[in-house]
Design an enzyme around this catalytic site. Structure first.
Site, PDB file in Angstrom:
ATOM      1  N   LYS A  47      62.986 151.799  76.301  1.00 30.66           N
ATOM      2  CA  LYS A  47      62.093 151.185  77.397  1.00 30.66           C
ATOM      3  C   LYS A  47      62.881 150.591  78.454  1.00 30.66           C
ATOM      4  CE  LYS A  47      62.989 146.997  74.869  1.00 30.66           C
ATOM      5  NZ  LYS A  47      62.565 146.129  73.672  1.00 30.66           N
ATOM      6  N   TYR A 266      78.312 133.335 102.670  1.00 31.20           N
ATOM      7  CA  TYR A 266      77.252 132.236 102.791  1.00 31.20           C
ATOM      8  C   TYR A 266      77.625 130.991 102.345  1.00 31.20           C
ATOM      9  CZ  TYR A 266      73.968 136.171 104.142  1.00 31.20           C
ATOM     10  OH  TYR A 266      73.427 137.280 104.905  1.00 31.20           O
TER      11      TYR A 266
END
Ligand SMILES: *Cc1c(COP(=O)(O)O)cnc(C)c1O
Length: 369
Positions: A47, A266
């Site tokens: 899956k 950042y």
């Protein structure tokens, strides 16, 4: 006459960030499943794009060695059939619409019946009969019928013309924790639910396969362990002889000389403690590298572990290159061979499942065999 051929790895357009997928390691790990549960059928769970490894290539690599494939959603099963896979396929979340039952017959998909709302679909279905799994909730309280309804339901479903074969499935909630009594309780409840019924049963996920032999039953359902990570708390992939299938790689794209006290990335959250070289790697959260990876995080560069410093950006991360010989163009390993995903997951306060499933579409998968 010259013939122009596209090289396997095009130097202009091929992705510089890639996940090598080692299909031989995948098959080795399936062998580990067989060693632990020699008497059980193996339903290889593919899956969510085979946990990010690529559903079709992984399913093809396992087609001859697994007894069945497990997918979560109906459309995942359809996609495998459309790709030509002939292995039995079980849809673990079961059908939600009447049209899916006809399609299930045409495509030979096995369905999981786990909720009241699916019973009318089966009652109203008049086509060729389907192979079904009846799911019982033994304690996870996610999917499945209550233990005390199982016998009646089982007999009722078996009478339905829509049902060709009926097996029983349950799912373990705490098998990754060797000290948790919930697993033994769930096994006991399954006995209460199905004792005496003539049917095949399936209980174990990867953790069940490795840590709870009593859960092996007739079918096991390995997911994570096939991909070479440890599903058990406090245990490493190595402890179980599992081999990493995915190795995530990206290039060093810049090296900058920082002065003491200069801030990186950042928010300027990391300051150079002294004059030092800073490496910039072309991979970030836009590729699935976890933005919330914490202090202590490392990558592998030229065989050496190197600290990740500063914030993870969308397309880049930064490295403390003190004490490392490195040059622009060197290939960095983010996880995989040489740097277990289990370990990287702990730095990001997550589990290897989310690292694998989180690798985004822009990362090229390169299949090795
Ligand atoms: C995902 C899943 C599995 C596989 O679990 P792992 O922990 O990855 O081995 C097995 N059974 C069901 C029902 C699942 O949803």
């Amino acid at each position: 006459m010259t013939c122009i051929r596209t090289p396997i790895t095009d130097p202009v357009t091929s992705s510089s960030v890639y996940a090598e997928i080692d299909l031989a390691a995948l098959r080795h790990n399936l062998g580990v499943v067989r060693k632990h549960a020699p008497a059980a059928g193996v339903m290889a769970v593919v899956k969510s794009m085979a946990y990010g490894h690529g559903a079709v290539p992984v399913a093809r690599a396992l087609a001859d060695s697994a007894d069945a494939l497990g997918v979560a959603r109906f459309e995942e099963g359809v996609a495998l059939r459309e790709a030509g896979l002939a292995t039995p396929i079980v849809v673990l979340e079961g059908p939600t619409r009447a049209e899916q039952l006809e399609a299930a017959f045409k495509l030979d998909l096995q369905l999981t019946i786990h909720h009241e709302s699916q019973l009318p679909l089966l009652q109203d279905y008049a086509d060729e009969p389907l192979d079904c799994w009846l799911k019982v909730d033994t304690g996870m309280h996610r999917l499945g019928f209550p233990v005390d309804r199982m016998r009646t339901l089982f007999e009722r479903l078996r009478q339905l013309p829509a049902v060709a074969s009926l097996r029983v499935m349950t799912h373990l909630a705490c098998a990754d924790d060797l000290t948790n009594p919930a697993t033994a309780n769930q096994l006991q409840r399954l006995v209460e639910a199905t004792g005496g019924l003539q049917t095949e049963k399936s209980i174990a996920n990867s953790a069940g396969i490795l840590a709870w032999p009593d859960s092996h039953a007739d079918w096991v359902r390995p997911g994570l362990m096939l991909y070479g990570a440890s599903p058990v708390m406090g245990k490493a992939a190595d402890d179980y002889d599992l081999q990493a299938v995915m190795t995530l790689k990206a290039p060093l794209i810049a090296i900058n000389d920082l002065e003491a006290g200069e801030a990186v990335g950042y928010g300027g959250t990391w300051l150079a403690p002294e004059a030092m070289p800073l490496g910039v790697v072309g991979i970030g959260y836009g590729d699935g590298y976890p933005r919330h990876i914490g202090a202590g995080a490392q990558v592998l560069l030229n065989g050496q572990r190197v600290p990740v410093v500063g914030r993870v950006s969308m397309d880049m991360i930064t490295l403390d290159l003190r004490g490392v010989r490195a040059q622009v163009g060197d290939i960095v390993t983010l996880w995989g061979k040489g740097l277990p995903a289990d370990e990287v997951a702990t730095w990001a306060n997550t589990i290897p499942y989310t690292l694998f499933c989180g690798v985004t579409a822009r990362v090229e998968r390169r299949y090795l065999d």
